[in-house]
Design a protein around this motif. Structure first.
Motif, PDB file in Angstrom:
ATOM      1  N   ASN A   1     -64.389 -47.688 -82.506  1.00 38.48           N
ATOM      2  CA  ASN A   1     -65.366 -48.086 -83.512  1.00 38.48           C
ATOM      3  C   ASN A   1     -65.423 -47.002 -84.590  1.00 38.48           C
ATOM      4  O   ASN A   1     -64.782 -45.964 -84.466  1.00 38.48           O
ATOM      5  CB  ASN A   1     -66.742 -48.337 -82.882  1.00 38.48           C
TER       6      ASN A   1
ATOM      7  N   GLY B   1     -67.661 -44.999 -85.283  1.00 35.56           N
ATOM      8  CA  GLY B   1     -68.257 -43.751 -84.842  1.00 35.56           C
ATOM      9  C   GLY B   1     -67.199 -42.703 -84.542  1.00 35.56           C
ATOM     10  O   GLY B   1     -67.479 -41.508 -84.481  1.00 35.56           O
ATOM     11  N   GLN B   2     -65.952 -43.151 -84.359  1.00 31.51           N
ATOM     12  CA  GLN B   2     -64.835 -42.255 -84.063  1.00 31.51           C
ATOM     13  C   GLN B   2     -64.011 -41.948 -85.310  1.00 31.51           C
ATOM     14  O   GLN B   2     -62.941 -41.367 -85.216  1.00 31.51           O
ATOM     15  CB  GLN B   2     -63.945 -42.898 -82.982  1.00 31.51           C
TER      16      GLN B   2
ATOM     17  N   SER C   1     -63.969 -40.318 -89.327  1.00 29.35           N
ATOM     18  CA  SER C   1     -64.675 -39.407 -90.228  1.00 29.35           C
ATOM     19  C   SER C   1     -63.939 -39.322 -91.556  1.00 29.35           C
ATOM     20  O   SER C   1     -62.799 -39.771 -91.684  1.00 29.35           O
ATOM     21  CB  SER C   1     -64.786 -38.017 -89.591  1.00 29.35           C
TER      22      SER C   1
ATOM     23  N   GLU D   1     -72.058 -41.234 -94.225  1.00 28.02           N
ATOM     24  CA  GLU D   1     -72.848 -41.529 -93.046  1.00 28.02           C
ATOM     25  C   GLU D   1     -71.974 -41.890 -91.853  1.00 28.02           C
ATOM     26  O   GLU D   1     -70.861 -42.352 -91.993  1.00 28.02           O
ATOM     27  CB  GLU D   1     -73.835 -42.645 -93.345  1.00 28.02           C
ATOM     28  N   ASP D   2     -72.525 -41.645 -90.695  1.00 26.57           N
ATOM     29  CA  ASP D   2     -71.797 -41.979 -89.468  1.00 26.57           C
ATOM     30  C   ASP D   2     -72.154 -43.389 -89.042  1.00 26.57           C
ATOM     31  O   ASP D   2     -73.324 -43.755 -88.977  1.00 26.57           O
ATOM     32  CB  ASP D   2     -72.177 -40.998 -88.348  1.00 26.57           C
ATOM     33  N   PHE D   3     -71.148 -44.147 -88.751  1.00 26.21           N
ATOM     34  CA  PHE D   3     -71.350 -45.464 -88.164  1.00 26.21           C
ATOM     35  C   PHE D   3     -71.187 -45.286 -86.661  1.00 26.21           C
ATOM     36  O   PHE D   3     -70.557 -44.342 -86.207  1.00 26.21           O
ATOM     37  CB  PHE D   3     -70.308 -46.445 -88.702  1.00 26.21           C
ATOM     38  N   SER D   4     -71.735 -46.195 -85.879  1.00 27.58           N
ATOM     39  CA  SER D   4     -71.595 -46.031 -84.430  1.00 27.58           C
ATOM     40  C   SER D   4     -70.816 -47.188 -83.837  1.00 27.58           C
ATOM     41  O   SER D   4     -69.646 -47.046 -83.511  1.00 27.58           O
ATOM     42  CB  SER D   4     -72.962 -45.879 -83.776  1.00 27.58           C
ATOM     43  N   ILE D   5     -71.426 -48.354 -83.732  1.00 29.11           N
ATOM     44  CA  ILE D   5     -70.751 -49.475 -83.061  1.00 29.11           C
ATOM     45  C   ILE D   5     -69.930 -50.345 -83.996  1.00 29.11           C
ATOM     46  O   ILE D   5     -69.217 -51.237 -83.566  1.00 29.11           O
ATOM     47  CB  ILE D   5     -71.779 -50.369 -82.331  1.00 29.11           C
ATOM     48  N   GLU D   6     -70.012 -50.096 -85.309  1.00 30.07           N
ATOM     49  CA  GLU D   6     -69.349 -50.976 -86.271  1.00 30.07           C
ATOM     50  C   GLU D   6     -67.829 -50.877 -86.161  1.00 30.07           C
ATOM     51  O   GLU D   6     -67.280 -49.815 -85.892  1.00 30.07           O
ATOM     52  CB  GLU D   6     -69.787 -50.639 -87.700  1.00 30.07           C
TER      53      GLU D   6
END
Length: 192
Positions: free
Chosen positions: A121, A123-124, A126, A148-153
């Motif tokens: 996802n 979140g991994q 950058s 911004e950091d995304f997580s599950i997207e």
């Protein structure tokens, strides 16, 4: 000097750059330390949209499986399977003068290939960015770093090029989606 944008910011493209005809949209990213056993394959795509915010035909979706729009206005420069290296990982060429009149917006997206199977996802990911530069001069005009950091997207609408009063503008979107490319295609009216 390129204009550096923040999420939600809109900027004139053609009004502030008279005579601008051909641009390249470069998208880039890095992957964080990841030991899942799979390469990260991120894919840039472009959706050519009408006033409804939807494609008018499936061929208005430009991606690794359909590299060029029938008008010749939008052309994907090829799929980078690993994201290795510096600078742009994938590029999309746009000829502003050749965009059909019935297209009012082009959405630029990045998705993760097979995110469920690979357990990946955003979140991994950058250092993701989109930049627009003049194809003729190479001058960078706009840059938007998705800070911004995304997580599950598993999909991100990075930005939109849109027509307003006969000029082209750019909107920094930075909006995440779950469901990967499939979800984006459904959102923009592509038959999948």
């Amino acid at each position: 000097m390129a204009v550096s944008l923040t999420k939600g910011q809109k900027v004139d493209l053609t009004k502030t750059n008279p005579g601008l005809k051909k641009i390249v949209v470069g998208l880039g990213w890095d992957t964080n330390k990841y030991d899942g056993g799979f390469d990260f394959d991120l894919d840039a795509s472009a959706f050519l949209l009408g006033d409804s915010g939807k494609v008018q035909a499936d061929s208005d979706f430009i991606f690794y499986g359909n590299l060029q729009h029938s008008s010749g206005a939008v052309k994907h420069m090829g799929d980078n399977l690993t994201g290795e290296g510096e600078g742009d990982d994938e590029q999309i060429f746009v000829n502003l003068d050749a965009i059909p009149a019935n297209i009012s917006k082009i959405a630029f997206t990045v998705t993760i290939y097979e995110p469920e199977e690979r357990k990946q996802n955003f979140g991994q990911v950058s250092n993701a960015f989109i930049r627009i530069f003049d194809e003729t001069t190479g001058k960078e005009l706009i840059r938007y770093d998705l800070g911004e950091d995304f997580s599950i997207e598993t999909a991100v609408v990075v930005g939109e090029l849109y027509r307003y009063n006969g000029e082209w503008k750019f909107n920094a979107i930075g909006s995440g989606f779950a469901g990967g490319l499939y979800a984006l295609c459904r959102n923009y009216g592509v038959n999948v």
